[in-house]
Write an enzyme that holds these catalytic residues in place. Structure first.
Site, PDB file in Angstrom:
ATOM      1  N   SER A 109       0.815  -1.218   0.000  1.00 11.62           N
ATOM      2  CA  SER A 109       0.000   0.000   0.000  1.00 11.62           C
ATOM      3  C   SER A 109       0.854   1.277   0.000  1.00 11.62           C
ATOM      4  O   SER A 109       0.416   2.293  -0.538  1.00 11.62           O
ATOM      5  CB  SER A 109      -0.951   0.004   1.192  1.00 11.62           C
ATOM      6  OG  SER A 109      -1.967  -0.954   0.988  1.00 11.62           O
ATOM      7  N   THR A 163      -1.795   4.262   2.999  1.00 14.24           N
ATOM      8  CA  THR A 163      -2.495   4.947   1.903  1.00 14.24           C
ATOM      9  C   THR A 163      -2.752   6.427   2.214  1.00 14.24           C
ATOM     10  O   THR A 163      -2.307   7.293   1.451  1.00 14.24           O
ATOM     11  CB  THR A 163      -3.799   4.203   1.533  1.00 14.24           C
ATOM     12  OG1 THR A 163      -3.478   2.841   1.286  1.00 14.24           O
ATOM     13  CG2 THR A 163      -4.462   4.813   0.319  1.00 14.24           C
ATOM     14  N   ASP A 300      -9.227  -4.313   1.934  1.00 12.22           N
ATOM     15  CA  ASP A 300      -7.933  -5.010   1.899  1.00 12.22           C
ATOM     16  C   ASP A 300      -7.756  -5.949   3.091  1.00 12.22           C
ATOM     17  O   ASP A 300      -7.357  -7.100   2.931  1.00 12.22           O
ATOM     18  CB  ASP A 300      -6.826  -3.953   1.892  1.00 12.22           C
ATOM     19  CG  ASP A 300      -5.435  -4.546   1.885  1.00 12.22           C
ATOM     20  OD1 ASP A 300      -5.053  -5.107   0.847  1.00 12.22           O
ATOM     21  OD2 ASP A 300      -4.728  -4.456   2.917  1.00 12.22           O
ATOM     22  N   ASP A 343      -5.627   0.285  -4.963  1.00 16.72           N
ATOM     23  CA  ASP A 343      -4.157   0.394  -4.998  1.00 16.72           C
ATOM     24  C   ASP A 343      -3.506  -0.908  -5.466  1.00 16.72           C
ATOM     25  O   ASP A 343      -2.386  -0.916  -5.944  1.00 16.72           O
ATOM     26  CB  ASP A 343      -3.592   0.852  -3.650  1.00 16.72           C
ATOM     27  CG  ASP A 343      -4.013  -0.035  -2.491  1.00 16.72           C
ATOM     28  OD1 ASP A 343      -4.887  -0.916  -2.672  1.00 16.72           O
ATOM     29  OD2 ASP A 343      -3.465   0.159  -1.393  1.00 16.72           O
ATOM     30  N   HIS A 344      -4.243  -2.021  -5.313  1.00 16.46           N
ATOM     31  CA  HIS A 344      -3.781  -3.350  -5.751  1.00 16.46           C
ATOM     32  C   HIS A 344      -4.896  -4.321  -5.433  1.00 16.46           C
ATOM     33  O   HIS A 344      -5.776  -4.014  -4.637  1.00 16.46           O
ATOM     34  CB  HIS A 344      -2.501  -3.774  -5.003  1.00 16.46           C
ATOM     35  CG  HIS A 344      -2.602  -3.570  -3.523  1.00 16.46           C
ATOM     36  ND1 HIS A 344      -3.406  -4.357  -2.725  1.00 16.46           N
ATOM     37  CD2 HIS A 344      -2.067  -2.628  -2.706  1.00 16.46           C
ATOM     38  CE1 HIS A 344      -3.327  -3.917  -1.485  1.00 16.46           C
ATOM     39  NE2 HIS A 344      -2.539  -2.861  -1.431  1.00 16.46           N
TER      40      HIS A 344
HETATM   41 ZN   LIG Z   1      -2.905  -5.029   2.063  1.00 12.17          ZN
END
Ligand SMILES: [Zn+2]
Length: 507
Positions: A109, A163, A300, A343-344
């Site tokens: 992150s 983040t 997440d 972010d992913h």
């Molecule tokens: Zn993560």
């Protein structure tokens, strides 16, 4: 100037292509040039980041909540979510981004948020600095602030987590919570909201020190519902969080999972991401405009733990915050840009599982009534007490997840029961015959019993996971408003920041 030249070149190319097409009609390999380049500079920019959110997280949310009987445990979540019904679906422009870090294909992150906030790649764990950690990168939030705009940073995890931190802090390591807290105060940004600071990680500093220093810089620290409701455009700089996070009984300084919202005892802990976003608009609206970053951070965390229901409910909470921005957009369409991305990906989540072949039974997920986090706390208590039997534990599993209840279509096979028994032994006694690496493949660093419960429930629905960490799967980008067409295409995560900075003329 650059744009004018580009348009001139395009129009020349266009005339040329008409002439060419006239004498060569069978050339359809050409792509129509994108001529939509006119937009006004947006005065209001919303940047939504769903941590760990890629296409599987979005799609599974719509699929899981499509069942009419899904008992939504969060008071704030509307019951109308289903396939095609998320607010994200209203965005006219979509793109796709690659997420790799400077020094690792699968990002974290910190590196991802540095790219999203600054337009530069960096190394794992680095917060808005170069890969060697010798130089700070200026963030789009800092640029907006320097232009006289108001700035808000909102997250459902701690406000100093990687983040959000990448928008206001510069430090070599995301775990430098004390430095990040001090950068937060020094930023002069107007509104921080959501989770608290992780003051238990401070070295020679405390929450009281933080509040005292923040107050000296003009911040009000608010952690009650009444105090939050009373905030208005004249409140000055604000740090707004939840009451329970003051004593750090929460989940690493984060807001509760959306699925657990109703279980919170105090109204002071029932403020949602959408509430924080709505208040942000009220506090930040001014003639110079604002920049607001809103993170759905626990999507997440739920995916790390392989708990699809908690992830889906947090996607909905995140999407409701997007709904607040959409309502604002409808009032200010000529002045607003909204960008939504992740972010992913996290967990290697996928729709489809070996034992269910082509079938899916997403409706089975509705029987889960609390997050893996709450259930794990129960297992920890059983371990301490040392009296819980496997049969008693399975009664609790039936209550919290429906698993083992044949009337709900969630009866267990012998194989599934053996997996649960082995995991229970590991949770309570630390023994189950697995080697350490074998145990890690099964459970990651999570409570073995809880993660086996969510795995079996998810698998029965036709969902599976490949990892307890992030993956390199690309992530979608959605845009609406002034400059929206700049966000179509397939590009790198650093390009998103470059596009926002250019469209909003932050530099
Ligand atoms: Zn993560």
């Amino acid at each position: 100037m650059k744009r004018m030249n580009f348009l001139r070149i395009l129009s020349v190319l266009f005339i040329f292509s008409i002439a060419f097409t006239a004498c060569n009609n069978d050339d359809d390999s050409k792509v129509e040039p994108n001529s939509i380049s006119e937009y006004k500079t947006p005065k209001y920019v919303f940047f939504f980041i769903g941590d760990g959110m890629s296409t599987p997280q979005i799609n599974v949310t719509e699929a899981a909540l499509n069942d009419q009987d899904f008992t939504l445990k969060s008071a704030s979540i509307s019951s109308t979510v289903g396939i095609g019904k998320l607010n994200i679906r209203q965005f006219p422009v979509a793109g796709m981004q690659t997420t790799h870090a400077e020094d690792r294909y699968i990002t974290c992150s910190a590196a991802a948020a540095t790219a999203l906030a600054t337009g530069y790649k960096t190394t794992i764990n680095t917060i808005a600095m170069n890969g060697e950690r010798t130089q700070d990168f200026t963030t789009m939030a800092e640029m907006a602030k320097a232009k006289g705009m108001k700035v808000g940073i909102i997250s459902s995890v701690s406000i100093d987590h990687a983040t959000p931190a990448c928008f206001y802090a510069h430090t070599p390591d995301r775990n430098n919570y004390q430095e990040i807290g001090q950068d937060l105060i020094a930023s002069g940004f107007d509104y921080f909201a959501g989770g608290n600071v992780r003051f238990n990680k401070y070295k020679d500093y405390s929450l009281n020190n933080f509040i005292t220093d923040a107050t000296a810089q003009g911040y009000s620290y608010v952690n009650t519902k009444a105090g939050f409701t009373a905030l208005n455009a004249n409140s000055g700089r604000v740090i707004a969080t939840l009451k329970s996070l003051e004593t750090y009984t929460g989940d690493s300084g984060a807001m509760p999972y959306a699925i657990d919202l109703n279980a919170q005892e105090s109204e002071d802990d029932k403020i949602t991401l959408a509430d924080f976003t709505e208040k942000g608009i009220e506090l930040l609206d001014n003639e110079n405009g604002f920049f607001m970053m809103i993170e759905g951070g626990k999507i997440d965390w739920a995916c790390h733990a392989n708990d699809v229901v908690s992830s889906a409910m947090d996607v909905v909470a995140f999407d409701e915050a997007i709904g607040v921005a959409l309502a604002f957009y409808k009032e200010h369409p000529d002045e607003t840009l909204i960008v939504v991305t992740g972010d992913h990906e996290c967990g290697g989540l996928t729709l489809g599982f070996a034992s269910t072949d082509y079938e899916t039974s997403f409706d089975l997920l509705k029987h889960q009534t609390e997050s893996y986090f709450i259930f794990t706390n129960k297992v920890k208590a059983w371990k301490q007490a040392g009296t819980k039997t496997f049969e008693q534990a399975m009664t609790e599993v039936k209550t919290s997840f429906g698993l083992g209840d044949e009337s709900k279509g969630l009866g267990l096979s012998e194989y599934e029961e053996s997996l649960l028994r082995s995991a229970f032994e590991k949770s309570i006694t630390g023994q189950n015959g697995y080697s350490a690496d074998e145990a890690y493949v099964h459970y990651g660093s999570y409570d073995p019993f809880t993660v086996t419960v969510t795995h079996i429930l998810n698998n029965k629905a036709g969902i599976d996971w490949t990892t307890f960490q992030h993956t390199g799967t690309p992530v979608p980008v959605f845009a609406l408003g002034q400059g929206q067409y700049e966000f179509s295409g397939y590009y790198d995560n650093t390009d998103i920041a470059k596009k926002i900075i250019e469209v909003a003329k932050y530099q």
